[in-house]
Design an enzyme around this catalytic site. Structure first.
Site, PDB file in Angstrom:
ATOM      1  CB  CYS A 155       8.528  -4.745  -3.789  1.00 53.33           C
ATOM      2  SG  CYS A 155       7.088  -4.870  -2.698  1.00 53.33           S
ATOM      3  CE1 TYR A 212      11.289 -12.922  -7.087  1.00 47.44           C
ATOM      4  CE2 TYR A 212      11.589 -14.068  -9.158  1.00 47.44           C
ATOM      5  CZ  TYR A 212      11.543 -12.892  -8.440  1.00 47.44           C
ATOM      6  OH  TYR A 212      11.734 -11.690  -9.084  1.00 47.44           O
ATOM      7  CE1 TYR A 251      17.141 -14.473  -5.860  1.00 45.25           C
ATOM      8  CE2 TYR A 251      14.975 -13.629  -6.422  1.00 45.25           C
ATOM      9  CZ  TYR A 251      16.205 -13.452  -5.837  1.00 45.25           C
ATOM     10  OH  TYR A 251      16.515 -12.267  -5.235  1.00 45.25           O
ATOM     11  N   GLY A 311      16.176  -8.067   5.665  1.00 44.97           N
ATOM     12  CA  GLY A 311      16.800  -9.318   6.089  1.00 44.97           C
ATOM     13  C   GLY A 311      16.714 -10.427   5.074  1.00 44.97           C
ATOM     14  NE  ARG A 354       5.978 -11.705  10.488  1.00 43.57           N
ATOM     15  CZ  ARG A 354       4.681 -11.649  10.791  1.00 43.57           C
ATOM     16  NH1 ARG A 354       3.809 -12.344  10.069  1.00 43.57           N
ATOM     17  NH2 ARG A 354       4.261 -10.956  11.829  1.00 43.57           N
TER      18      ARG A 354
END
Length: 536
Positions: A177, A476, A473, A183, A109
């Site tokens: 954003c 997303y 994508y 990463g 993460r």
């Protein structure tokens, strides 16, 4: 969420506390710590800040800090057995070696913006490798026009700020954003409001460091070009743990222009969106015009909110003249435009209306533990929709609460690169759609309602978007399009979503995966699968 996957997760969540007793959890932690200490020279004091068991007071705050989708921030969702928060490269190496030795799944993460939570949720016993402290950024303006080494746990906002500290005319073409982690964004083929001028993030990556499945660190030279190709658009998490990227910076004008135009259906919004399809992907590459279509969320009326948001890499007079010639339906006036610096344009995209009153330091704010309930899907359009087709979309959208579509134009510099030059394959599309729904209410009833609304618009768009496969994508993330448990038929399941994300590039990604991680250690529910044994 994919219905089968939801049932799988809920079943697992119900049985998880029984199947993984507190004793089991302690055993996993003890075995992992013993391995970690054997592999590294870490002290016991430092260890308590790096390897967090569930009993640690830091465990829940660390887990929640970078969960960006509140749907997965509930007590019923499976939690990792351990969270590793590395401070140095050797900690990442040890996490990989020990997780592999103990046969534990390792989730990676960075910013946590993966929309379906695959970096912090799983239906098997798992660990989370949280890279949020890997945030060093080194900007060098003397390196061939400017470059930066950026660790993958840094945010886009932090990268932009560090560039701005050195120069007001250098930038990096990525998302708007600021809390998104470098990463996932970069390795998935990230884009932003300069995509038409400078292409994707991966078009500017010139080096990287990665920890492979054996715990070894490689740079571009030692990882070789196939792997370097794969982590530029194929997602890094299928192949290793990307520690840092070296990116080339771009130069931007001292003055850029932003503008917004809002139209109702009564103000010819339909005509504007129709004409947008022909202009936005073909106009000056320095002009990016995003359109947002959304259903009303209050004062319910049978209409659609239509908003156009734009960045022009130049002066206001020039773009007003250009739009008068190419896009009169927009009705752009000089007073609609605001001239500012590029760094201020980022603040404007963050919805700060008066950018002169906002300091760029706001880009450094990570906004931990700020999740919303949401679901996203994606599509690619290859041919303009007709007015009657758009009208039917508008009419249906007006009946669906909190549901919207974001239209992002392609063209310009994006499609001068071959589709197989990087792992990202969708360069020659007309525009991309993000299907979007965000809601305030917790609980399964609200989730069913709003995700159902989103799937309605997705189904409506079926005739008008890419086909065979219907492309998606990667950044997303959408588990509706396929989920993999990496069992005996893992390749077949992986091919279902893999073709949608990667097109013909999927085959090369599988070959790279099989070569660098034949045991499929780096995996998640939508990772690149390995070739089955009979095809190696």
């Amino acid at each position: 969420m994919n219905k089968m996957y939801l049932i799988f997760l809920l079943f697992f969540a119900a049985s998880y506390s029984m199947s993984l007793s507190s004793a089991d959890s302690v055993t996993i932690y003890e075995d992992f710590v013993q391995c970690f200490k054997n592999v590294t020279t870490i002290s016991d004091i430092d260890l308590s800040d790096v390897v967090l068991p569930r009993t640690s007071i830091s465990f829940t705050p660390t887990l929640r800090a970078y969960i960006r989708n509140a749907r997965f921030n509930t007590s019923s969702m499976p939690k990792p057995s351990i969270i590793i928060v590395p401070r140095v490269d050797s900690h990442v190496q040890a996490a990989v070696i020990c997780a592999k030795t103990l046969n534990l799944q390792l989730k990676i993460r960075s910013g946590g913006h993966d929309y379906d939570g695959l970096s912090y949720v799983s239906a098997v016993t798992f660990l989370v490798l949280d890279l949020s402290n890997f945030r060093n950024i080194t900007v060098d303006l003397n390196d061939g026009g400017g470059s930066a080494w950026v660790q993958t746990g840094a945010t886009l906002g932090e990268l932009y700020y560090r560039i701005w500290e050195k120069s007001e005319v250098h930038a990096f073409p990525a998302g708007v954003c600021p809390t998104v982690g470098v990463g996932g964004h970069v390795s998935g083929g990230g884009y932003g409001h300069m995509i038409r001028k400078f292409g994707l993030t991966i078009d500017h990556v010139v080096d990287a460091t990665i920890v492979d499945a054996n715990g070894q660190i490689h740079d571009r030279k030692s990882m070789e070009e196939d792997l370097f190709w794969a982590i530029r658009g194929g997602g890094g998490g299928s192949f290793g743990v990307v520690l840092a990227f070296k990116v080339k910076l771009v130069t931007v004008p001292k003055t850029v222009t932003v503008f917004r135009v809002d139209k109702s259906v009564d103000e010819n919004a339909l005509d504007m969106v129709y004409k947008w399809q022909f202009v936005a992907p073909r106009t000056d590459p320095g002009l990016f015009m995003r359109v947002l279509l959304s259903s009303p969320t209050q004062n319910k009326t049978s209409t659609v909110n239509t908003k156009l948001r734009a960045l022009y890499l130049g002066k206001a007079d020039d773009v007003v003249l250009k739009m008068a010639e190419e896009f009169p339906e927009l009705g752009l006036k000089k007073e609609d435009c605001k001239e500012m610096t590029w760094i201020q344009s980022l603040l404007w995209w963050m919805n700060h209306v008066d950018v002169d009153k906002v300091k760029p330091e706001i880009l450094l704010e990570r906004e931990p533990d700020s999740a919303k309930f949401l679901k996203r899907k994606s599509d690619y359009v290859e041919k303009e929709m007709t007015k009657p087709e758009l009208n039917r979309l508008f009419q249906k959208l007006a009946t669906l609460d909190r549901t919207g579509l974001v239209l992002n134009p392609y063209g310009g510099s994006l499609n001068v690169t071959a589709v197989n030059a990087t792992a990202f394959p969708h360069r020659h599309k007309l525009y991309k759609i993000q299907h979007s729904v965000t809601w305030p209410d917790a609980g399964p009833e609200a989730e069913r309602l709003y995700i159902g609304n989103l799937r309605t618009t997705y189904n409506i768009m079926t005739p008008f978007v890419s086909k065979n496969p219907r492309s998606s994508y990667l950044n997303y993330r959408d588990i509706d399009i396929g989920v993999n448990d990496h069992g005996a038929d893992g390749y077949r399941k992986g091919e279902i979503y893999g073709r949608k994300y990667f097109g013909e590039n999927f085959d090369r990604l599988v070959r790279v995966k099989t070569a660098v991680d034949p045991d499929n250690f780096f995996r998640n529910e939508q990772s690149i699968p390995t070739l089955p044994p009979n095809r190696r």
